[in-house]
Design an enzyme around this catalytic site. Structure first.
Site, PDB file in Angstrom:
ATOM      1  N   ARG A 174       0.819  -1.209   0.000  1.00  0.00           N
ATOM      2  CA  ARG A 174       0.000   0.000   0.000  1.00  0.00           C
ATOM      3  C   ARG A 174       0.857   1.265   0.000  1.00  0.00           C
ATOM      4  O   ARG A 174       0.511   2.272   0.614  1.00  0.00           O
ATOM      5  CB  ARG A 174      -0.954  -0.005   1.200  1.00  0.00           C
ATOM      6  CG  ARG A 174      -1.930  -1.159   1.232  1.00  0.00           C
ATOM      7  CD  ARG A 174      -2.864  -1.165   0.026  1.00  0.00           C
ATOM      8  NE  ARG A 174      -3.759  -2.296   0.085  1.00  0.00           N
ATOM      9  CZ  ARG A 174      -3.494  -3.507  -0.416  1.00  0.00           C
ATOM     10  NH1 ARG A 174      -2.349  -3.715  -1.052  1.00  0.00           N
ATOM     11  NH2 ARG A 174      -4.345  -4.487  -0.310  1.00  0.00           N
ATOM     12  N   SER A 245     -11.913  -0.767   2.041  1.00  0.00           N
ATOM     13  CA  SER A 245     -11.135  -1.077   3.242  1.00  0.00           C
ATOM     14  C   SER A 245     -10.593   0.207   3.853  1.00  0.00           C
ATOM     15  O   SER A 245      -9.847   0.944   3.205  1.00  0.00           O
ATOM     16  CB  SER A 245      -9.977  -2.013   2.890  1.00  0.00           C
ATOM     17  OG  SER A 245     -10.470  -3.233   2.372  1.00  0.00           O
ATOM     18  N   GLU A 341      -6.240   3.845   5.713  1.00  0.00           N
ATOM     19  CA  GLU A 341      -5.865   3.711   4.301  1.00  0.00           C
ATOM     20  C   GLU A 341      -6.256   4.925   3.443  1.00  0.00           C
ATOM     21  O   GLU A 341      -5.462   5.399   2.640  1.00  0.00           O
ATOM     22  CB  GLU A 341      -6.478   2.424   3.723  1.00  0.00           C
ATOM     23  CG  GLU A 341      -5.921   2.037   2.374  1.00  0.00           C
ATOM     24  CD  GLU A 341      -6.207   0.603   2.020  1.00  0.00           C
ATOM     25  OE1 GLU A 341      -6.737   0.378   0.937  1.00  0.00           O
ATOM     26  OE2 GLU A 341      -5.895  -0.300   2.829  1.00  0.00           O
TER      27      GLU A 341
END
Length: 345
Positions: A174, A245, A341
């Site tokens: 990520r 998410s 995130e």
């Protein structure tokens, strides 16, 4: 020849532009100035104008990974650069160059329609192609970095277009060089290198379980199965606002994982290339009792604890307050910090 005749039209200016439909959380947000960027060549003049006006600015793609405030001062660049074409092909690979504004799921569908399998595990991830490498999106055992050859971008510091190789992008879980240097690069095109040789990627337990009854699954089988799983677990942003998410799956040292697995039997985890263990953030949150909880206009999705939702009328602060409460509770129970995130604008 007068080269000016071939120059693209300037980026379209939209004053006091409503971004409510441009972010999947469905947060009410009004941009002071928004510019529709439909060609890379529009960027130099646009950035010069923004700099001369001393305006703050940011880039917005599909709005699937952001938390927006009610008012967004300065300039918001809406990246709508189209295009998807095969640039070259040999016995080993096919290279496809894609405009940053193309929808990610639309691109994955295009690859299968053109007999270029490999990306099917990443189906139905919201957002645009240009945003995908910044976050290094991943799902069901794959990361987009595995298929990227190079990226074309506008370097705001150098006032020049640049091409970054896969290695120069410094991809990690990520993460990427673009994410590490916010505000420096505007991704305009992404080149994908798709192998001709294909084999199913079924390392992810849930995916393998659903496909267990299919002998020699085809790419389309995996694509449709991934779509079914994601649809079952994740809410449709058109029906209930969310950014997918909300927390990254945390990485912990193997020794910490062993201690946690003894105290919490059934703790799901996956090996990481660095030798650490990747824990399932959704499981940690679920064990703290958050799944299905609602606090005013925000809540945790009933089918997936990793997803925070806007039931209607929520603000950015509402979402961040709930996120902070979840982070503190998980840290207290498991000793594991959770990282948000989405980008907080």
């Amino acid at each position: 020849m007068n080269c000016a005749q071939n120059a693209p039209l300037p980026a379209k200016l939209l004053s006091h532009y409503d971004l409510t439909d441009r972010n999947t959380f469905g947060l009410q947000c009004q941009a002071q100035f928004a510019y529709e960027v439909s060609a890379p060549e529009q960027l130099p003049a646009l950035l010069s104008t923004i700099k001369d006006a001393n305006l703050a600015w940011r880039v917005l793609g599909g709005g699937s990974n952001v938390i927006l405030p009610a008012n967004l001062p300065g300039a918001t660049l809406l990246i709508n650069i189209p295009g998807c074409e095969i640039s070259k092909s040999d016995v080993s690979y096919t290279e496809v160059i894609v405009g940053a504004g193309m929808g990610w799921h639309e691109f994955v569908s295009w690859t299968l329609d053109n007999d270029l399998p490999g990306l099917e595990n990443l189906a139905l991830i919201p957002g645009t192609v240009g945003a995908a490498p910044i976050q290094n999106i991943g799902a069901y055992g794959l990361e987009v970095a595995q298929f990227i050859d190079f990226i074309e971008a506008y370097d705001v510091q150098a006032n020049a277009f640049v091409t970054l190789s896969k290695d120069e992008c410094r991809f990690a879980y990520r993460d990427s060089y673009f994410k590490q240097n916010p505000g420096r690069f505007i991704v305009t095109k992404v080149a994908f290198k798709i192998p001709q040789a294909w084999s199913p990627k079924l390392d992810y337990a849930e995916l393998a379980q659903v496909l267990a009854d299919i002998q020699d699954p085809r790419p389309q089988d995996i694509f449709h199965t991934v779509c079914q799983i994601r649809t079952r677990k994740l809410p449709d942003p058109k029906e209930i606002g969310n950014a997918g998410s909300f927390f990254q799956n945390p990485l912990v040292p193997h020794t910490q994982y062993e201690m946690l697995s003894k105290e919490f039997p059934g703790l799901p985890s996956y090996p990481d290339q660095s030798g650490n263990r990747k824990l399932a953030a959704g499981w940690l949150i679920d064990q703290c009792g958050f799944k299905g909880q609602r606090v005013g206009a925000v809540g945790v999705y009933q089918n997936q604890a990793l997803v925070l939702v806007n039931h209607g009328g929520a603000t950015a602060q509402d979402i961040l307050d709930l996120a902070k409460h979840i982070q503190e509770t998980v840290l207290q129970k498991f000793g594991v910090p959770l990282q948000i995130e989405p980008n907080i604008i």
